[in-house]
Write an enzyme that holds these catalytic residues in place. Structure first.
Site, mmCIF file in Angstrom:
data_model
loop_
_atom_site.group_PDB
_atom_site.id
_atom_site.type_symbol
_atom_site.label_atom_id
_atom_site.label_comp_id
_atom_site.label_asym_id
_atom_site.label_seq_id
_atom_site.Cartn_x
_atom_site.Cartn_y
_atom_site.Cartn_z
ATOM 1 N N HIS A 1 4.553 -4.863 8.790
ATOM 2 C CA HIS A 1 4.654 -4.719 10.234
ATOM 3 C C HIS A 1 3.503 -5.346 11.015
ATOM 4 O O HIS A 1 3.603 -5.490 12.232
ATOM 5 C CB HIS A 1 4.775 -3.232 10.588
ATOM 6 C CG HIS A 1 5.804 -2.512 9.769
ATOM 7 N ND1 HIS A 1 7.134 -2.878 9.760
ATOM 8 C CD2 HIS A 1 5.703 -1.471 8.879
ATOM 9 C CE1 HIS A 1 7.807 -2.080 8.937
ATOM 10 N NE2 HIS A 1 6.959 -1.225 8.379
ATOM 11 N N ASN B 284 8.153 -5.617 -1.328
ATOM 12 C CA ASN B 284 8.052 -4.478 -0.412
ATOM 13 C C ASN B 284 6.599 -4.442 0.043
ATOM 14 O O ASN B 284 5.730 -3.893 -0.639
ATOM 15 C CB ASN B 284 8.443 -3.165 -1.093
ATOM 16 C CG ASN B 284 8.453 -2.004 -0.087
ATOM 17 O OD1 ASN B 284 7.943 -2.127 1.021
ATOM 18 N ND2 ASN B 284 9.038 -0.888 -0.494
ATOM 19 N N SER C 56 13.190 2.931 2.659
ATOM 20 C CA SER C 56 13.768 3.488 3.882
ATOM 21 C C SER C 56 14.282 2.327 4.734
ATOM 22 O O SER C 56 14.114 1.163 4.363
ATOM 23 C CB SER C 56 12.704 4.281 4.644
ATOM 24 O OG SER C 56 11.680 3.400 5.112
ATOM 25 N N GLU D 49 13.159 -9.402 0.811
ATOM 26 C CA GLU D 49 12.396 -8.284 1.392
ATOM 27 C C GLU D 49 13.128 -6.986 1.077
ATOM 28 O O GLU D 49 14.355 -6.900 1.257
ATOM 29 C CB GLU D 49 12.306 -8.478 2.906
ATOM 30 C CG GLU D 49 11.615 -7.325 3.625
ATOM 31 C CD GLU D 49 11.516 -7.568 5.142
ATOM 32 O OE1 GLU D 49 11.984 -8.628 5.626
ATOM 33 O OE2 GLU D 49 10.995 -6.666 5.821
ATOM 34 N N ALA E 121 3.431 -1.033 4.718
ATOM 35 C CA ALA E 121 2.952 -1.094 6.113
ATOM 36 C C ALA E 121 2.513 -2.498 6.519
ATOM 37 O O ALA E 121 2.602 -2.864 7.697
ATOM 38 C CB ALA E 121 1.818 -0.101 6.314
ATOM 39 N N HIS F 26 12.926 -2.562 1.321
ATOM 40 C CA HIS F 26 12.305 -1.315 1.783
ATOM 41 C C HIS F 26 13.157 -0.152 1.289
ATOM 42 O O HIS F 26 14.395 -0.216 1.354
ATOM 43 C CB HIS F 26 12.233 -1.250 3.307
ATOM 44 C CG HIS F 26 11.413 -2.347 3.891
ATOM 45 N ND1 HIS F 26 10.029 -2.336 3.864
ATOM 46 C CD2 HIS F 26 11.767 -3.509 4.487
ATOM 47 C CE1 HIS F 26 9.582 -3.449 4.424
ATOM 48 N NE2 HIS F 26 10.615 -4.180 4.805
ATOM 49 N N ARG G 107 4.830 10.778 -2.684
ATOM 50 C CA ARG G 107 4.621 10.413 -1.278
ATOM 51 C C ARG G 107 5.876 10.728 -0.451
ATOM 52 O O ARG G 107 6.920 10.103 -0.639
ATOM 53 C CB ARG G 107 4.345 8.909 -1.207
ATOM 54 C CG ARG G 107 4.258 8.385 0.187
ATOM 55 C CD ARG G 107 4.325 6.868 0.223
ATOM 56 N NE ARG G 107 4.153 6.414 1.585
ATOM 57 C CZ ARG G 107 4.364 5.188 1.986
ATOM 58 N NH1 ARG G 107 4.744 4.255 1.130
ATOM 59 N NH2 ARG G 107 4.195 4.858 3.248
ATOM 60 N N PRO H 218 0.789 -1.230 0.000
ATOM 61 C CA PRO H 218 0.000 0.000 0.000
ATOM 62 C C PRO H 218 0.824 1.286 0.000
ATOM 63 O O PRO H 218 1.878 1.351 0.635
ATOM 64 C CB PRO H 218 -0.801 -0.108 1.311
ATOM 65 C CG PRO H 218 -0.022 -1.038 2.162
ATOM 66 C CD PRO H 218 0.605 -2.017 1.221
ATOM 67 N N ASN H 219 0.307 2.236 -0.722
ATOM 68 C CA ASN H 219 0.850 3.600 -0.823
ATOM 69 C C ASN H 219 2.081 3.724 -1.726
ATOM 70 O O ASN H 219 2.523 4.833 -2.011
ATOM 71 C CB ASN H 219 1.171 4.191 0.568
ATOM 72 C CG ASN H 219 -0.058 4.291 1.442
ATOM 73 O OD1 ASN H 219 -1.016 4.978 1.081
ATOM 74 N ND2 ASN H 219 -0.076 3.584 2.560
ATOM 75 N N ARG I 245 13.672 4.253 11.850
ATOM 76 C CA ARG I 245 12.642 5.289 11.921
ATOM 77 C C ARG I 245 12.008 5.325 13.322
ATOM 78 O O ARG I 245 12.063 4.336 14.061
ATOM 79 C CB ARG I 245 11.606 5.053 10.819
ATOM 80 C CG ARG I 245 12.262 5.300 9.439
ATOM 81 C CD ARG I 245 11.362 5.001 8.290
ATOM 82 N NE ARG I 245 10.174 5.858 8.283
ATOM 83 C CZ ARG I 245 9.237 5.762 7.329
ATOM 84 N NH1 ARG I 245 9.365 4.866 6.351
ATOM 85 N NH2 ARG I 245 8.197 6.558 7.360
ATOM 86 N N TYR J 76 11.035 8.862 0.871
ATOM 87 C CA TYR J 76 11.011 7.809 -0.154
ATOM 88 C C TYR J 76 11.642 8.222 -1.485
ATOM 89 O O TYR J 76 11.733 7.406 -2.403
ATOM 90 C CB TYR J 76 9.556 7.351 -0.367
ATOM 91 C CG TYR J 76 8.958 6.756 0.891
ATOM 92 C CD1 TYR J 76 9.445 5.554 1.407
ATOM 93 C CD2 TYR J 76 7.928 7.398 1.575
ATOM 94 C CE1 TYR J 76 8.907 5.013 2.572
ATOM 95 C CE2 TYR J 76 7.384 6.852 2.740
ATOM 96 C CZ TYR J 76 7.881 5.660 3.233
ATOM 97 O OH TYR J 76 7.360 5.116 4.380
HETATM 98 C C1 DQA Z 1 8.435 0.980 3.448
HETATM 99 C C2 DQA Z 1 8.618 1.171 4.960
HETATM 100 C C3 DQA Z 1 7.313 0.897 5.693
HETATM 101 O O1 DQA Z 1 7.503 1.091 7.096
HETATM 102 C C4 DQA Z 1 6.237 1.847 5.229
HETATM 103 O O2 DQA Z 1 5.010 1.536 5.848
HETATM 104 C C5 DQA Z 1 6.099 1.877 3.739
HETATM 105 C C6 DQA Z 1 7.294 1.812 2.913
HETATM 106 C C7 DQA Z 1 9.695 1.380 2.674
HETATM 107 O O3 DQA Z 1 9.796 1.014 1.517
HETATM 108 O O4 DQA Z 1 10.557 2.078 3.222
HETATM 109 O O5 DQA Z 1 5.002 2.056 3.223
HETATM 110 O O6 DQA Z 1 8.186 -0.396 3.199
#
Ligand code: DQA
Length: 148
Positions: free
Chosen positions: A82, A76, A104, A100, A79, A102, A20, A12-13, A109, A25
């Site tokens: 988690h 990826n 960030s 996996e 959220a 990410h 974003r 998501p997102n 964080r 990011y």
């Molecule tokens: C993320 C890190 C996650 O904590 C966050 O919820 C994301 C992006 C990243 O690519 O850094 O949506 O997966």
């Protein structure tokens, strides 16, 4: 030579990459990410299929199909990483390589809930905190695994 297909699955997102929170990011758009993964895959002899969804069940369906077809996955889960036990269970069923990724480094964080990953227990490796280039590293890892 038969080329290996690799799924690059995004949660998501991530479809709003570039717009974003660019300070976290980066400014690369999701469309750029898709294109770069394709190009990186080409260089590594991999066929890349990049997808993004905001719907958890859709990601679970894709992971189930990847399990059935023994397709390597770069994930990826955003959220869902988690807190989604459905994603945890789906990752547990994968037989080919799971990486996996990410953009960030969630562990660096401030939100404590980002410090747990339900994907990591099933992943061959984790690439984080390297921005878009992390996807290249993830694909290189898969390519090395495929090469044996
Ligand atoms: C993320 C890190 C996650 O904590 C966050 O919820 C994301 C992006 C990243 O690519 O850094 O949506 O997966």
């Amino acid at each position: 030579m038969v080329r290996t297909t690799v799924l690059v699955l995004n949660g998501p997102n991530l479809g709003r990459l570039g717009r974003r929170q660019p300070e976290i990011y980066g400014t690369t758009t999701y469309a750029d990410l898709v294109e770069r993964c394709r190009t990186w895959g080409d260089g590594l002899g991999l066929d890349i299929e990049t997808r993004q969804t905001n719907h958890e069940g859709e990601l679970v369906d894709w992971l189930n199909a990847a399990a059935d077809d023994r397709v390597p996955v770069v994930l990826n889960a955003a959220a869902w990483t988690h807190y989604s036990y459905a994603v945890y269970d789906a990752c547990a069923q994968l037989e080919a390589t799971l990486v996996e990724v990410h953009l960030s480094d969630p562990e660096a964080r401030p939100e404590v809930w980002r410090h747990t990953s339900l994907v990591t227990p099933h992943a061959a490796t984790v690439v984080k905190g390297k921005g878009i280039d992390g996807y290249r590293e993830a694909l290189e890892f898969v390519a090395a695994r495929v090469a044996g």
